[in-house]
Design an enzyme around this catalytic site. Structure first.
Site, short mmCIF file in Angstrom:
data_model
loop_
_atom_site.label_atom_id
_atom_site.label_comp_id
_atom_site.label_asym_id
_atom_site.label_seq_id
_atom_site.Cartn_x
_atom_site.Cartn_y
_atom_site.Cartn_z
N ASP A 1 0.84 -1.20 0.00
CA ASP A 1 0.00 0.00 0.00
C ASP A 1 0.88 1.25 0.00
O ASP A 1 1.97 1.26 0.58
CB ASP A 1 -0.88 0.04 1.25
CG ASP A 1 -1.95 -1.04 1.27
OD1 ASP A 1 -2.00 -1.84 0.32
OD2 ASP A 1 -2.72 -1.08 2.24
N HIS A 2 0.37 2.31 -0.60
CA HIS A 2 1.09 3.58 -0.52
C HIS A 2 1.23 4.04 0.93
O HIS A 2 2.19 4.74 1.28
CB HIS A 2 0.38 4.65 -1.34
CG HIS A 2 1.10 5.96 -1.37
ND1 HIS A 2 0.94 6.91 -0.39
CD2 HIS A 2 2.02 6.46 -2.23
CE1 HIS A 2 1.72 7.96 -0.66
NE2 HIS A 2 2.38 7.70 -1.76
N PRO B 1 -0.30 5.36 -7.13
CA PRO B 1 -1.49 4.54 -6.86
C PRO B 1 -1.60 4.25 -5.37
O PRO B 1 -0.61 4.30 -4.64
CB PRO B 1 -1.21 3.25 -7.65
CG PRO B 1 0.28 3.19 -7.73
CD PRO B 1 0.75 4.61 -7.82
N GLU B 2 -2.81 3.95 -4.93
CA GLU B 2 -3.02 3.63 -3.52
C GLU B 2 -2.41 2.28 -3.16
O GLU B 2 -1.91 2.08 -2.06
CB GLU B 2 -4.51 3.63 -3.20
CG GLU B 2 -4.82 3.40 -1.74
CD GLU B 2 -6.29 3.50 -1.42
OE1 GLU B 2 -6.66 3.32 -0.25
OE2 GLU B 2 -7.09 3.77 -2.34
N ILE B 3 -2.44 1.35 -4.11
CA ILE B 3 -1.90 0.00 -3.90
C ILE B 3 -1.05 -0.38 -5.11
O ILE B 3 -1.43 -0.11 -6.25
CB ILE B 3 -3.04 -1.03 -3.72
CG1 ILE B 3 -3.84 -0.72 -2.45
CG2 ILE B 3 -2.48 -2.45 -3.67
CD1 ILE B 3 -5.09 -1.57 -2.31
#
Length: 345
Positions: free
Chosen positions: A259-260, A319-321
């Site tokens: 994850d970010h 990106p978030e993930i």
């Protein structure tokens, strides 16, 4: 940055003042509770102070004093409410204490603000998020310090003791914990959502109380060792180091997902190594042990990976993930004595 904030603040003030949500396209606002909780206004207070926007700050404080009331039937997330709200702090904190009235002392995921009754999570089998339960301590302890009411400190401190009593393997904690039993309800380990803040706040709590509580330092050092041994692996082509996940816990296959949110780790590792000093200052101290340069080196390599998340996208937004391409070998379960592969760069 300041201009962007002012543009957003002015639009919110004009079209949705006092509302919890703002839809900038429709130019409308909406509430997250019957009478609203001032989420945007309260969450913006520190930004207004940092940016020295004194007139906007005065208007916001006046609204909080005259309009904001917590005396309403509303299921509010315990974690989000504590980390966002400091205005009317004692009134709110006294209501939030109900979240800690579980058999174990682990806070319930939510709280009814009118009745001060803790509410189990509506998902995850009623378990509380480990990250959320262990991220409330800074605010609660600070509130105890400025009000001389130690009940907030005691309630928050009990959470860490319950976590420690679980005896996390390799210093790595699963992401869900039952507020009734005080036991972890899953084996899944990750430093992203549901797990991140536990690790981030260990060193911050240790520094907050002037390094007077060794438990936080011990848990932090155990976690650092566990992360390095079990979670750090390189990508297939660029050989960037990243923090993988353990869906089945220590001893299981790793997942090449990050994850970010995990990008807190490089800065936190550096904070732990330098103790709030610059690196140059910290290096001159007797406390600069042989492990500290290694911590700083890994911090730099991890932040390079986080930077790369922005670099490779057309928009420049990370990106978030991220799912990384990796070789098969680094993902395999590790027995005793086996370590994650750290790529030197």
């Amino acid at each position: 940055m300041k201009e962007a904030f002012i543009t957003s603040w002015d639009a919110y003030s004009k079209y949705a003042w006092g509302y919890d949500r703002f839809n900038p396209v429709a130019k409308t606002g909406s509430q997250m509770s019957p009478n609203g909780l001032g989420w945007i206004i309260v969450d913006s207070l520190d930004t207004l102070m940092i940016m020295n926007l004194t007139s906007q700050l005065a208007v916001a404080r006046r609204w909080i004093h005259r309009k904001l009331s917590y005396d309403q039937d509303q299921d509010a997330n315990t974690f989000e409410t504590i980390i966002l709200y400091l205005a009317k702090a004692v009134d709110l904190a006294d209501r939030l204490l109900g979240a800690y009235e579980s058999p174990s002392g682990i806070p319930f995921a939510s709280i009814d603000l009118r009745t001060a009754r803790g509410i189990r999570s509506h998902a995850d089998g009623g378990a509380s998020s480990t990250a959320e339960a262990t991220t409330l301590q800074l605010e609660m302890k600070y509130l105890s310090n400025i009000t001389n009411r130690h009940v907030y400190w005691r309630k928050a401190e009990q959470v860490i003791k319950v976590i420690d009593d679980n005896g996390a393997e390799a210093g790595l904690v699963p992401i869900f914990i039952d507020p009734h039993s005080g036991k972890f309800t899953s084996r899944e380990i990750r430093l992203g959502s549901r797990g991140d803040s536990y690790y981030e706040y260990l060193i911050k709590q240790y520094l907050q109380i002037s390094e007077q509580e060794p438990l936080y330092s011990e848990l932090w050092e155990e976690a650092l060792a566990g992360i390095r041994k079990h979670l750090i692996i390189p990508t297939k082509e660029a050989k960037l180091n990243f923090v993988a996940e353990l869906p089945r816990g220590v001893g299981g296959l790793l997942s090449p997902k990050m994850d970010h949110l995990v990008c807190f780790l490089p800065g936190t590792r550096a904070l732990g190594a330098t103790g709030r000093l610059t690196e140059a200052e910290a290096r001159r101290l007797p406390s600069w042990t042989t492990e500290k340069p290694d911590q700083m080196d890994l911090a730099r390599r991890l932040v390079k990976t986080c930077w790369g998340m922005y670099k490779v996208t057309k928009t420049g937004l990370a990106p978030e993930i991220v799912w990384f391409e990796v070789d098969d070998a680094p993902l395999q379960p590790r027995g005793k004595g086996q370590h994650a592969i750290v790529q030197q760069q």
